[in-house]
Design a protein around this motif. Structure first.
Motif, PDB file in Angstrom:
ATOM      1  N   GLY A   4       0.796  -1.223   0.000  1.00 46.74           N
ATOM      2  CA  GLY A   4       0.000   0.000   0.000  1.00 46.74           C
ATOM      3  C   GLY A   4       0.830   1.274   0.000  1.00 46.74           C
ATOM      4  N   MET A   5       2.126   1.180   0.338  1.00 48.60           N
ATOM      5  CA  MET A   5       2.967   2.377   0.361  1.00 48.60           C
ATOM      6  C   MET A   5       3.375   2.707  -1.070  1.00 48.60           C
ATOM      7  SD  MET A   5       5.361   1.765   3.672  1.00 48.60           S
ATOM      8  CE  MET A   5       5.636   3.400   4.276  1.00 48.60           C
ATOM      9  N   THR A   6       3.350   3.969  -1.385  1.00 51.99           N
ATOM     10  CA  THR A   6       3.709   4.425  -2.722  1.00 51.99           C
ATOM     11  C   THR A   6       5.061   5.137  -2.680  1.00 51.99           C
ATOM     12  OG1 THR A   6       3.041   5.861  -4.540  1.00 51.99           O
ATOM     13  CG2 THR A   6       2.335   6.522  -2.353  1.00 51.99           C
ATOM     14  N   LEU A   7       5.753   5.151  -3.799  1.00 54.26           N
ATOM     15  CA  LEU A   7       7.038   5.840  -3.890  1.00 54.26           C
ATOM     16  C   LEU A   7       6.871   7.332  -4.185  1.00 54.26           C
ATOM     17  CD1 LEU A   7       9.153   3.186  -5.815  1.00 54.26           C
ATOM     18  CD2 LEU A   7       9.114   3.664  -3.374  1.00 54.26           C
ATOM     19  N   HIS A  63      -1.174   6.931   2.313  1.00 55.30           N
ATOM     20  CA  HIS A  63      -0.844   5.642   1.705  1.00 55.30           C
ATOM     21  C   HIS A  63      -0.064   4.741   2.655  1.00 55.30           C
ATOM     22  CE1 HIS A  63      -2.008   7.655  -2.060  1.00 55.30           C
ATOM     23  NE2 HIS A  63      -2.339   6.438  -2.420  1.00 55.30           N
ATOM     24  N   GLY A  64      -0.197   4.976   3.950  1.00 52.33           N
ATOM     25  CA  GLY A  64       0.353   4.023   4.903  1.00 52.33           C
ATOM     26  C   GLY A  64       1.672   4.359   5.550  1.00 52.33           C
ATOM     27  N   TRP A  65       2.291   5.484   5.186  1.00 51.55           N
ATOM     28  CA  TRP A  65       3.522   5.883   5.853  1.00 51.55           C
ATOM     29  C   TRP A  65       3.152   6.483   7.208  1.00 51.55           C
ATOM     30  CZ3 TRP A  65       8.511   6.774   3.234  1.00 51.55           C
ATOM     31  CH2 TRP A  65       8.522   6.324   1.906  1.00 51.55           C
ATOM     32  N   SER A  66       3.941   6.200   8.222  1.00 51.11           N
ATOM     33  CA  SER A  66       3.725   6.876   9.500  1.00 51.11           C
ATOM     34  C   SER A  66       4.446   8.229   9.443  1.00 51.11           C
ATOM     35  CB  SER A  66       4.281   6.037  10.652  1.00 51.11           C
ATOM     36  OG  SER A  66       5.701   6.045  10.636  1.00 51.11           O
ATOM     37  N   ALA A  67       4.106   9.107  10.374  1.00 54.57           N
ATOM     38  CA  ALA A  67       4.789  10.409  10.427  1.00 54.57           C
ATOM     39  C   ALA A  67       6.284  10.210  10.665  1.00 54.57           C
ATOM     40  CB  ALA A  67       4.168  11.279  11.520  1.00 54.57           C
ATOM     41  N   GLY A  68       6.635   9.252  11.507  1.00 58.71           N
ATOM     42  CA  GLY A  68       8.046   8.964  11.765  1.00 58.71           C
ATOM     43  C   GLY A  68       8.776   8.471  10.532  1.00 58.71           C
ATOM     44  N   GLN A  69       8.125   7.627   9.755  1.00 57.43           N
ATOM     45  CA  GLN A  69       8.734   7.135   8.520  1.00 57.43           C
ATOM     46  C   GLN A  69       8.939   8.276   7.525  1.00 57.43           C
ATOM     47  OE1 GLN A  69       5.818   4.120   7.710  1.00 57.43           O
ATOM     48  NE2 GLN A  69       7.189   2.470   8.367  1.00 57.43           N
ATOM     49  N   LEU A  70       7.956   9.138   7.416  1.00 59.16           N
ATOM     50  CA  LEU A  70       8.093  10.289   6.517  1.00 59.16           C
ATOM     51  C   LEU A  70       9.247  11.181   6.954  1.00 59.16           C
ATOM     52  CD1 LEU A  70       4.316  11.065   6.072  1.00 59.16           C
ATOM     53  CD2 LEU A  70       5.900  10.511   4.210  1.00 59.16           C
ATOM     54  N   ALA A 108      18.927   4.326  11.423  1.00 59.17           N
ATOM     55  CA  ALA A 108      17.706   4.870  12.024  1.00 59.17           C
ATOM     56  C   ALA A 108      16.500   4.580  11.128  1.00 59.17           C
ATOM     57  CB  ALA A 108      17.857   6.373  12.255  1.00 59.17           C
ATOM     58  N   ALA A 109      16.685   4.710   9.830  1.00 59.68           N
ATOM     59  CA  ALA A 109      15.583   4.440   8.892  1.00 59.68           C
ATOM     60  C   ALA A 109      15.160   2.983   8.972  1.00 59.68           C
ATOM     61  CB  ALA A 109      16.003   4.793   7.468  1.00 59.68           C
ATOM     62  N   CYS A 110      16.123   2.086   9.099  1.00 57.54           N
ATOM     63  CA  CYS A 110      15.788   0.669   9.213  1.00 57.54           C
ATOM     64  C   CYS A 110      14.882   0.435  10.416  1.00 57.54           C
ATOM     65  CB  CYS A 110      17.055  -0.166   9.309  1.00 57.54           C
ATOM     66  SG  CYS A 110      18.000  -0.240   7.770  1.00 57.54           S
ATOM     67  N   PHE A 111      15.212   1.053  11.541  1.00 57.37           N
ATOM     68  CA  PHE A 111      14.361   0.911  12.729  1.00 57.37           C
ATOM     69  C   PHE A 111      12.955   1.461  12.485  1.00 57.37           C
ATOM     70  CE2 PHE A 111      18.414   0.526  15.064  1.00 57.37           C
ATOM     71  CZ  PHE A 111      18.124  -0.622  15.781  1.00 57.37           C
ATOM     72  N   MET A 112      12.850   2.590  11.787  1.00 57.83           N
ATOM     73  CA  MET A 112      11.542   3.212  11.564  1.00 57.83           C
ATOM     74  C   MET A 112      10.669   2.385  10.616  1.00 57.83           C
ATOM     75  SD  MET A 112      11.147   5.756  13.492  1.00 57.83           S
ATOM     76  CE  MET A 112       9.599   6.323  12.834  1.00 57.83           C
ATOM     77  N   PHE A 113      11.283   1.642   9.722  1.00 55.95           N
ATOM     78  CA  PHE A 113      10.497   0.905   8.735  1.00 55.95           C
ATOM     79  C   PHE A 113      10.273  -0.561   9.117  1.00 55.95           C
ATOM     80  CE2 PHE A 113      11.466   4.629   6.263  1.00 55.95           C
ATOM     81  CZ  PHE A 113      10.316   4.799   5.502  1.00 55.95           C
TER      82      PHE A 113
END
Length: 117
Positions: A4-7, A63-70, A108-113
């Motif tokens: 569901g996540m878009t690029l 589209h399913g991204w969390s605020a932290g992921q963004l 850090a990104a790996c942890f967020m995703f």
């Protein structure tokens, strides 16, 4: 990337960061220009940046991204764009500290995703 996540947010964040890097650091090439002029020019460029950043965050969130992921994606893109700008426009060199800092951000990104909670 979860289903569901878009690029699209990534593409918009790249465009956003190109403009923001120019707004924040482009004036360093024009040190003879009065400060109030570069402030106004930077504000104008930043307005364009917001036209990319706001939709990036809205679309990503819907589209399913969390605020932290963004946010972490934006920070990594910022570092990549800034590194290119520093080398290509400002003529600066990158060293091992830059690589180390970037590696920490990727960690850090790996942890967020990983998962949603």
């Amino acid at each position: 990337m979860p289903a569901g996540m878009t690029l699209t947010p990534l593409a918009l964040l790249v465009a956003s960061n190109l403009f923001m890097t120019i707004a924040w650091y482009g004036h360093l090439k024009f040190t003879d220009t009065r400060l109030w002029i570069v402030i106004l020019a930077s504000w104008g460029i930043a307005l364009i940046e917001y036209c990319f950043a706001v939709p990036a965050n809205r679309i990503g969130y819907l589209h399913g991204w969390s605020a932290g992921q963004l946010k972490i994606a934006q920070e990594i893109i910022t570092l990549l764009v800034f590194a290119g700008f520093a080398v290509l426009v400002l003529g600066e060199q990158l060293g091992w500290r830059h690589v180390g800092a970037f590696a920490c951000m990727v960690g850090a990104a790996c942890f967020m995703f990983l998962g949603r909670n």
